[in-house]
Design an enzyme around this catalytic site. Structure first.
Site, mmCIF file in Angstrom:
data_model
loop_
_atom_site.group_PDB
_atom_site.id
_atom_site.type_symbol
_atom_site.label_atom_id
_atom_site.label_comp_id
_atom_site.label_asym_id
_atom_site.label_seq_id
_atom_site.Cartn_x
_atom_site.Cartn_y
_atom_site.Cartn_z
ATOM 1 N N LYS A 11 27.865 91.924 54.858
ATOM 2 C CA LYS A 11 27.614 92.276 56.267
ATOM 3 C C LYS A 11 28.945 92.517 56.966
ATOM 4 O O LYS A 11 29.992 92.002 56.548
ATOM 5 C CB LYS A 11 26.820 91.193 56.999
ATOM 6 C CG LYS A 11 27.483 89.802 57.051
ATOM 7 C CD LYS A 11 28.436 89.594 58.214
ATOM 8 C CE LYS A 11 29.063 88.205 58.216
ATOM 9 N NZ LYS A 11 30.276 88.086 59.014
ATOM 10 N N PRO A 96 34.581 90.119 48.264
ATOM 11 C CA PRO A 96 35.617 89.093 48.395
ATOM 12 C C PRO A 96 35.056 87.868 49.131
ATOM 13 O O PRO A 96 34.320 88.012 50.112
ATOM 14 C CB PRO A 96 36.699 89.774 49.234
ATOM 15 C CG PRO A 96 36.461 91.231 49.091
ATOM 16 C CD PRO A 96 34.995 91.413 48.831
ATOM 17 N N ALA A 99 36.020 85.884 53.380
ATOM 18 C CA ALA A 99 36.630 87.108 53.906
ATOM 19 C C ALA A 99 36.017 87.545 55.233
ATOM 20 O O ALA A 99 36.516 88.458 55.867
ATOM 21 C CB ALA A 99 36.465 88.237 52.891
ATOM 22 N N LEU A 101 32.873 88.597 55.250
ATOM 23 C CA LEU A 101 31.910 89.629 54.831
ATOM 24 C C LEU A 101 30.553 89.026 54.447
ATOM 25 O O LEU A 101 29.651 89.742 54.008
ATOM 26 C CB LEU A 101 32.478 90.414 53.640
ATOM 27 C CG LEU A 101 33.790 91.150 53.931
ATOM 28 C CD1 LEU A 101 34.385 91.708 52.643
ATOM 29 C CD2 LEU A 101 33.566 92.274 54.949
ATOM 30 N N SER A 105 26.737 83.881 52.011
ATOM 31 C CA SER A 105 25.429 83.906 52.694
ATOM 32 C C SER A 105 24.518 84.941 52.043
ATOM 33 O O SER A 105 23.303 84.728 51.930
ATOM 34 C CB SER A 105 25.604 84.261 54.175
ATOM 35 O OG SER A 105 26.496 83.365 54.793
ATOM 36 N N ASP A 138 24.835 82.387 58.983
ATOM 37 C CA ASP A 138 24.703 83.831 58.729
ATOM 38 C C ASP A 138 23.579 84.152 57.736
ATOM 39 O O ASP A 138 23.283 85.321 57.497
ATOM 40 C CB ASP A 138 26.016 84.400 58.154
ATOM 41 C CG ASP A 138 27.070 84.603 59.232
ATOM 42 O OD1 ASP A 138 26.722 84.554 60.427
ATOM 43 O OD2 ASP A 138 28.241 84.814 58.862
HETATM 44 O O1 C5P Z 1 26.729 77.531 59.593
HETATM 45 P P1 C5P Z 1 27.905 77.537 58.679
HETATM 46 O O2 C5P Z 1 27.846 76.428 57.662
HETATM 47 O O3 C5P Z 1 28.163 78.853 58.061
HETATM 48 O O4 C5P Z 1 29.162 77.224 59.576
HETATM 49 C C1 C5P Z 1 30.406 76.823 59.054
HETATM 50 C C2 C5P Z 1 31.218 76.191 60.170
HETATM 51 O O5 C5P Z 1 31.586 77.174 61.131
HETATM 52 C C3 C5P Z 1 30.485 75.122 60.966
HETATM 53 O O6 C5P Z 1 30.643 73.850 60.395
HETATM 54 C C4 C5P Z 1 31.176 75.188 62.305
HETATM 55 O O7 C5P Z 1 32.386 74.528 62.272
HETATM 56 C C5 C5P Z 1 31.481 76.667 62.443
HETATM 57 N N1 C5P Z 1 30.452 77.421 63.197
HETATM 58 C C6 C5P Z 1 30.380 77.284 64.567
HETATM 59 N N2 C5P Z 1 29.445 77.994 65.280
HETATM 60 C C7 C5P Z 1 28.608 78.846 64.651
HETATM 61 C C8 C5P Z 1 28.674 79.018 63.246
HETATM 62 C C9 C5P Z 1 29.618 78.286 62.548
HETATM 63 O O8 C5P Z 1 31.158 76.519 65.170
HETATM 64 N N3 C5P Z 1 27.726 79.551 65.373
#
Ligand code: C5P
Length: 288
Positions: A11, A96, A99, A101, A105, A138
């Protein structure tokens, strides 16, 4: 038993805005996301006991941590109310990693689609997206694909018309940017240059590629540490090489440029490849 092999496309964030921190530790987002043709492959087999994940393509899994794939499989079988059979997942990595991208996810989303086909074909797509959201912010978008406005943590999706036909050069410099670290740099700062998300949505609705390109914007670019200056150099190179515009995707460091002409894009990709091995030519892709 072989259960299938599915594409896991990357994405891009055409616009990425962060509205502020949330009480749950996440940030409130407003993003325009688009699936692209750069993709990797996920295969699923039912065999043995427990969960195994195998990769080729020189990709290392984080040691000692439960993988996102296993988390997603456990959430899936909990939701369908049956014990998880022995599963073997194989990743053919092309996107990658770390990155911006959405490679990780996308793998999880492809695995969820494979498990839905094999074990719960009647499961509505919004339920599959909800299960994906338990693993990563994501993932719901990667389950759906196409073009969306993503709000909330990233899981509140509204379909949008796709990016008009064009060519995209994606270029990843040789360093990673940890997403949580970049989010931590966001708090308390006022962004100088927020995306015109409404304008981006109207440009997509009008099918106006020039208007979309002129609105590419990602607030994460404003909080990149000084060690990430390469991101801005790649953006400049893309413009010099004929891109209508360029921006970083997600929390980076991958950068993409939008081109009208395939030849110009292919030449730009060749030129960048000399310095950045992880450079790809891609196109917008539709819903999955
Ligand atoms: O949801 P995901 O595990 O991909 O998020 C990784 C980290 O990115 C979270 O632990 C958080 O620190 C941050 N994050 C955030 N706000 C979001 C998505 C991710 O602060 N909307």
């Amino acid at each position: 038993m072989e259960l299938g092999r599915r594409a896991a496309p990357a994405k891009l964030n055409l616009a990425l805005d962060i509205l502020g921190p949330r009480p749950d530790g996440y940030h409130e987002m407003r993003m325009v996301m688009q699936t692209v043709s750069l993709c990797e492959w996920v295969s699923l087999q039912e065999e043995g006991e427990g969960f195994s994940l195998e990769t080729e393509g020189g990709f290392c899994l984080p040691p000692g941590k439960k993988t996102m794939e296993q988390q997603a499989a456990e959430s899936f079988f909990q939701a369908v109310g049956r014990p998880m059979p022995g599963l073997a997942v194989r990743l053919e990595k092309r996107i990658p990693a770390y990155a911006g991208l959405g490679g990780g996810s996308a793998d999880v989303a492809a695995l969820l689609r494979l498990m839905r086909e094999a074990y719960a074909p009647g499961m509505p797509l919004p339920e599959l997206e909800r299960i994906g959201g338990l693993t990563g912010s994501d993932v719901p978008f990667c389950v759906r694909g196409g073009a969306c406005l993503a709000e909330g943590r990233g899981e509140v999706l509204t379909d949008l018309p796709p990016l008009p036909p064009c060519w995209i050069v994606v270029c990843k410099p040789d360093f990673g940017v940890p997403t949580p670290e970049l989010f931590a740099r966001v708090d308390g700062i006022g962004f100088r240059d927020r995306p015109d998300t409404g304008g981006m949505i109207r440009a997509l609705e009008a099918g106006d590629l020039a208007a979309v390109a002129s609105r590419l914007r990602n607030v994460f670019e404003e909080v990149l540490p000084p060690s990430c200056g390469e991101v801005f150099r790649i953006k400049e190179r893309l413009l010099v090489l004929g891109a209508m515009n360029a921006a970083m995707s997600g929390s980076g460091p991958a950068v993409f440029g939008i081109f009208q002409s395939r030849d110009t894009a292919a030449e730009a990709a060749e030129a960048l490849k000399a310095r950045y091995a992880q450079t790809f030519l891609a196109e917008p892709a539709g819903r999955l």
